[in-house]
Design an enzyme around this catalytic site. Structure first.
Site, PDB file in Angstrom:
ATOM      1  N   GLY A  15      41.163  44.530  47.085  1.00  0.00           N
ATOM      2  CA  GLY A  15      40.318  45.613  46.591  1.00  0.00           C
ATOM      3  C   GLY A  15      38.918  45.512  47.184  1.00  0.00           C
ATOM      4  O   GLY A  15      38.385  44.415  47.341  1.00  0.00           O
ATOM      5  N   ARG A  76      46.807  46.527  51.513  1.00  0.00           N
ATOM      6  CA  ARG A  76      47.831  45.558  51.116  1.00  0.00           C
ATOM      7  C   ARG A  76      48.702  45.274  52.328  1.00  0.00           C
ATOM      8  O   ARG A  76      48.871  46.116  53.195  1.00  0.00           O
ATOM      9  CB  ARG A  76      48.707  46.147  50.009  1.00  0.00           C
ATOM     10  CG  ARG A  76      48.143  45.922  48.631  1.00  0.00           C
ATOM     11  CD  ARG A  76      49.192  46.239  47.589  1.00  0.00           C
ATOM     12  NE  ARG A  76      48.674  47.260  46.700  1.00  0.00           N
ATOM     13  CZ  ARG A  76      49.403  48.177  46.101  1.00  0.00           C
ATOM     14  NH1 ARG A  76      50.712  48.224  46.319  1.00  0.00           N
ATOM     15  NH2 ARG A  76      48.853  49.046  45.296  1.00  0.00           N
ATOM     16  N   ASP A 107      41.284  36.412  45.279  1.00  0.00           N
ATOM     17  CA  ASP A 107      42.161  35.239  45.334  1.00  0.00           C
ATOM     18  C   ASP A 107      43.478  35.505  46.052  1.00  0.00           C
ATOM     19  O   ASP A 107      44.017  34.615  46.714  1.00  0.00           O
ATOM     20  CB  ASP A 107      42.376  34.630  43.945  1.00  0.00           C
ATOM     21  CG  ASP A 107      42.850  35.624  42.925  1.00  0.00           C
ATOM     22  OD1 ASP A 107      43.191  36.755  43.325  1.00  0.00           O
ATOM     23  OD2 ASP A 107      42.882  35.276  41.738  1.00  0.00           O
ATOM     24  N   THR A 130      34.822  40.585  45.336  1.00  0.00           N
ATOM     25  CA  THR A 130      35.555  41.291  44.280  1.00  0.00           C
ATOM     26  C   THR A 130      34.579  41.539  43.144  1.00  0.00           C
ATOM     27  O   THR A 130      33.694  40.725  42.888  1.00  0.00           O
ATOM     28  CB  THR A 130      36.748  40.479  43.754  1.00  0.00           C
ATOM     29  OG1 THR A 130      37.115  41.007  42.456  1.00  0.00           O
ATOM     30  CG2 THR A 130      36.406  39.020  43.557  1.00  0.00           C
ATOM     31  N   ASP A 132      35.332  41.526  40.080  1.00  0.00           N
ATOM     32  CA  ASP A 132      35.837  40.959  38.831  1.00  0.00           C
ATOM     33  C   ASP A 132      35.187  39.635  38.423  1.00  0.00           C
ATOM     34  O   ASP A 132      35.264  39.231  37.277  1.00  0.00           O
ATOM     35  CB  ASP A 132      37.352  40.766  38.929  1.00  0.00           C
ATOM     36  CG  ASP A 132      38.085  42.078  39.200  1.00  0.00           C
ATOM     37  OD1 ASP A 132      37.592  43.129  38.751  1.00  0.00           O
ATOM     38  OD2 ASP A 132      39.137  42.047  39.849  1.00  0.00           O
ATOM     39  N   ASP A 134      36.135  36.669  39.113  1.00  0.00           N
ATOM     40  CA  ASP A 134      37.199  35.838  38.551  1.00  0.00           C
ATOM     41  C   ASP A 134      37.598  34.686  39.466  1.00  0.00           C
ATOM     42  O   ASP A 134      38.754  34.262  39.464  1.00  0.00           O
ATOM     43  CB  ASP A 134      38.423  36.700  38.243  1.00  0.00           C
ATOM     44  CG  ASP A 134      38.987  37.376  39.490  1.00  0.00           C
ATOM     45  OD1 ASP A 134      38.299  37.377  40.531  1.00  0.00           O
ATOM     46  OD2 ASP A 134      40.109  37.901  39.421  1.00  0.00           O
ATOM     47  N   ARG A 176      40.484  42.859  35.748  1.00  0.00           N
ATOM     48  CA  ARG A 176      41.818  42.247  35.767  1.00  0.00           C
ATOM     49  C   ARG A 176      42.038  41.393  34.506  1.00  0.00           C
ATOM     50  O   ARG A 176      41.849  41.914  33.409  1.00  0.00           O
ATOM     51  CB  ARG A 176      41.992  41.439  37.054  1.00  0.00           C
ATOM     52  CG  ARG A 176      41.927  42.396  38.289  1.00  0.00           C
ATOM     53  CD  ARG A 176      42.756  41.882  39.412  1.00  0.00           C
ATOM     54  NE  ARG A 176      42.389  40.496  39.689  1.00  0.00           N
ATOM     55  CZ  ARG A 176      42.930  39.771  40.655  1.00  0.00           C
ATOM     56  NH1 ARG A 176      43.851  40.308  41.430  1.00  0.00           N
ATOM     57  NH2 ARG A 176      42.551  38.535  40.863  1.00  0.00           N
TER      58      ARG A 176
END
Lengths: 328, 328, 328, 328
Positions: A15, A76, A107, A130, A132, A134, A176
């Site tokens: 993303g 992707r 990741d 990202t 996120d 995370d 996420r």
């Protein structure tokens, strides 16, 4: 700096997030500064497999530091999950003379990089891109700061209409399976309640909190919900549940979605991207590989990619406490 | 929490900065949460001397987290520099039942607080509120992050017109005698050169850098100048100097001024203000005094006020190096 | 100006829109200027029935011109649909000494006003406050301009991520049963296709258009869909349909929702609100009633409310043509 | 459409303004739609003289509708004031096969176009691109709407700091010798006084107005000053004058400068640019020449360039009255 690395490939994967272009620019400019060749690889691993390459010099990244998205595009790539696909990618890189890679992504992208590194002993450094936040080994991923600003600005707008109508809004934000965005924008936007996956307190507590909020005289309520939260099945179910059990509220739902990924990066993310890009290239030239660049305690650091993808940056317990106090 | 503190006064002092309202809100809400009374003091030390007080409860700070400026207003106060003025302030505080203070401001405000604390042994905790980021003991002062975003957005706009006309712009930004804003927005906005007081390289190097930039094919140039920089007498003198010695450039000047202090705070500044406000009140209730709340390594910390006002957060040498590489 | 009107009540009703506060301010300030009393009525017709009144002077509307939402709040009111409810409202107005009304809202609010005017011969002037631009007799309703800016900024962000991933986005925007917002933001954001209720061309044409767009080399596509459009049942159905029939596309959906109503009004909406507020009060004092203030050909005009609510401002056929040419 | 025009050249000239890129895009796309060749001319008349041409197709203007500045760049050009320079330009156009021009710029650019048209009977259509709104025959020039939004956002920020400190700010805005920007942003930002060249009321009235404002209880004041205003020599002189005669005020000055020209265009300006670009190309193909495209009463119109550059759009007297009432 004397190094065996002569040509570095850079690509974005997964993303997109604001700051990716600033990181690309930093990688390209650092290569130019250190007189190493640099090649842009389009559409991530897919472009590696299809040899979608383009040489980049310092001028080719003019005026992109403030652009959202990624000029190298992202995609992707199922083919890269196969040994065959990775072989093709490797052959293309060798043919192009690329002898090291900077991967900007999350990741999933790092996992691919690690596998590739193991198979071909190909030097790789990762930059965490990202929204996120995370990823373990960095207090901030690229884009997280920008995304929190984008979201609080939007919740400020939703608050305008919420408080004009004495309404309750459930606002679903990205993240996420972690609650970093939700917790920070919840505190930043003065949300009455914040629902994150790290701390499921159940529907009962939500109802009580909303009752208390109404009683305390608040004219409107914003509940920020992380997409990974499991208090309800989803925000629409939350709405139905609250309307059924707390009919005093006129409830609305807003799912912010992909707009959270876009926009001009914040100053912080642009600076962070610049610092990370420099470090990534310098690390490769120093012979390092299989690390992720991160920021920890305001210092640019390296963390083994294997560690970075295993863990998450923990949610800040103290910030949850601050949030509880603020919603008094 | 058992404490002798029963009523806390909160005020803002010195130049305003985005996040001050969020910090006021956090102090007020934490008091409400911990069941301590809270009183807003208007116009800083001046209001203390004139007993311009107003009790504040949790609802009185609704909808201010996203507002620039300070609802408690701020003012210079010469009277507080006199023992007589401070006596009056003390008498008013006692009369109002206020037994501890949270001061939100910069080093001038902290100096006043320290003097007052020494004279009357009055419990005081400081929250660093200034866009300049020039206070020791915290990696970020409240408003710094917002100000850097405000400035990069504006330089993005100036860049539009600069690159449409192949122009050179000198953009003067705030920061008093430090270059934190200039260095960060310079890197963030992709400036061709950054002039800061911490690193005076002289007019000669500026000319050379601009020549190099022109030669490299850049169509426009932005030079960010910290207001405290001494490369030239001021930005207008810089313009004259460059026009005289480098007539290839069509030079313009932009002095951003006070607009840098305003605007809705960034998410980061709102969260930081909330965390600092909680810590300030809790520290007072724990019996602490004469400390400044700060953020260091993402942790909320306490630094003796005497130390905070003596030093500056050092300019990041590594970021200067990043800046040099980026302007390749 | 000599007039029988001594005290004007002002209220907002229906969905809120940016510029309502600027209009309230203008009504209040014009009353102050012309030395007529002014009373704010909270929560629209509901507040009229509950006598939720507050006298307003020039200072009471300081610093609201740039605020979204409405400080007088808004609410649905079923009671006002009954003769009994309207009787109560009338009695309250008389008891308060209010002898004329300015209603800021959309066609539902105007219908209520007209009924009330007929029953009690109560002087009423309307100001069109809605983002939908769906009222006859004015080229712009208050908030429409702001909403279009809010939406194009967001679509610009979605475009970042769309073009980084070669994706197709369906973006649903507000507008009830008209396509003004959709058509304008579609052209303004450079959408590849715009679906509005005024011009249903069917799913077939959509598919063909998307095929053509892909063939022409566009890397991403934005389709703006008015909420009242009937090409598909809704945007999610559109997504499914396209994914089924055009699997080359990776499709995403974004429903912008209520955030479109919020935010600081644009300069245009603030100026328009100011001009309309002046005209509304002056018209009442001149003995006029049952008119809506509008802007036509840059002049502030009056249209009978009965006409205003019957028709819509027509969609601009020429703009549809412009849109077709732009998506070449 | 059958026409002798086979290849249209498009260029921007004079000061840049937001919406110029959207207009370039519209011209290019309309040419593509109508199957006429299109050539971009860089740096205005200078590029014409230097044959700095580049063919443009529909894809070459992807993703520029939301960009400030002008991708074709702009420049002053003294050579074009000479017959020799214009001869060179003409020869280059003929050599390139260009047989008609669209010029996007202000009255200076139009004057050059008119002279050129007279000498060589070269078909020319103008699009008014300037933030100043100082051209006859259109209610809006491209960029005016965006500039007013940029300025009110900034004055909102200055207001934050002004009202936190009870200060008076003089804010100088662009507009050359007309007051359109000043009047609109003054009303839109709720300025306490607006100084425009069309209505010089003198320093005395300014003082009285400021005294009245202070007496009425306002805590801060913003005075918007058009750059062409002659109430004082300039804003700094105004500051000195007020500080001398009204020492109750703490006065600050902000000269906004070039940042007013930049930034992403508003939705209105993007739509206007699209409509104007279509009309410009279609007019040329219909054999028209020497007209400026404008918007009047929401219709796209043509005005002889000779008229457009002679007059100004008049300042709106009613809006001055509204402004007076609002500052009650």
């Amino acid at each position: 700096m004397k190094s065996k690395i002569k040509k570095i490939g850079v690509f974005t994967s997964g993303g997109d997030s604001p700051g990716m272009n600033a990181a690309i620019r930093a990688v390209v400019r650092t290569c130019a500064y250190l007189k190493v060749d640099c090649v842009g690889i389009y559409r991530g691993y897919q472009g590696m497999i299809e040899a979608d390459f383009k040489p980049m010099d310092a001028r080719s990244v003019n005026n992109i530091i403030n652009k959202g998205g990624t000029i190298l595009k992202s995609a992707r790539c199922d083919d890269f999950r196969t040994a065959e696909g990775r072989k093709k990618a490797y052959d293309n890189l060798i043919a192009e003379g690329i002898d090291a890679l900077v991967v900007i992504g999350g990741d999933g992208s790092f996992t691919g990089a690690m596998v590739f590194n193991k198979e071909y002993d190909f030097p790789i450094i990762g930059i965490p891109g990202t929204i996120d936040n995370d990823i373990f080994g960095t207090s901030n991923t690229l884009g997280f700061d920008t995304a929190t600003n984008t979201v609080v600005e939007i919740i400020d707008k939703i608050r305008d209409t919420a408080s004009s109508h004495n309404r309750l809004f459930f606002v679903e934000v990205m993240g996420r399976d972690v609650g970093h965005i939700a917790l920070n924008v919840g505190v930043g936007a003065g949300a009455e309640e914040i629902l994150i996956p790290e701390e499921n307190l159940g529907l009962e507590r939500l109802l009580e909190s909303l009752k208390r909020s109404k009683k305390s005289g608040k004219s409107s309520s914003i509940v920020v919900v992380a997409e990974g939260d499991k208090t309800g099945e989803n925000v629409f179910e939350l709405k139905d549940y609250v309307e059924k059990h707390l009919p005093i509220y006129d409830v609305r739902v807003s799912v912010l979605g992909h707009l959270q990924r876009g926009g001009a990066p914040s100053c912080f993310d642009r600076v962070l991207a610049s610092r990370m890009g420099v470090k990534a290239v310098e690390s490769l030239l120093e012979g390092k590989s299989n690390f992720m660049v991160g920021i920890q305690n305001n210092e640019i650091t390296l963390t083994p990619i294997s560690k970075a993808i295993k863990g998450h940056t923990k949610i800040d317990k103290e910030l949850i406490r601050v949030s509880d106090i603020m919603t008094t």
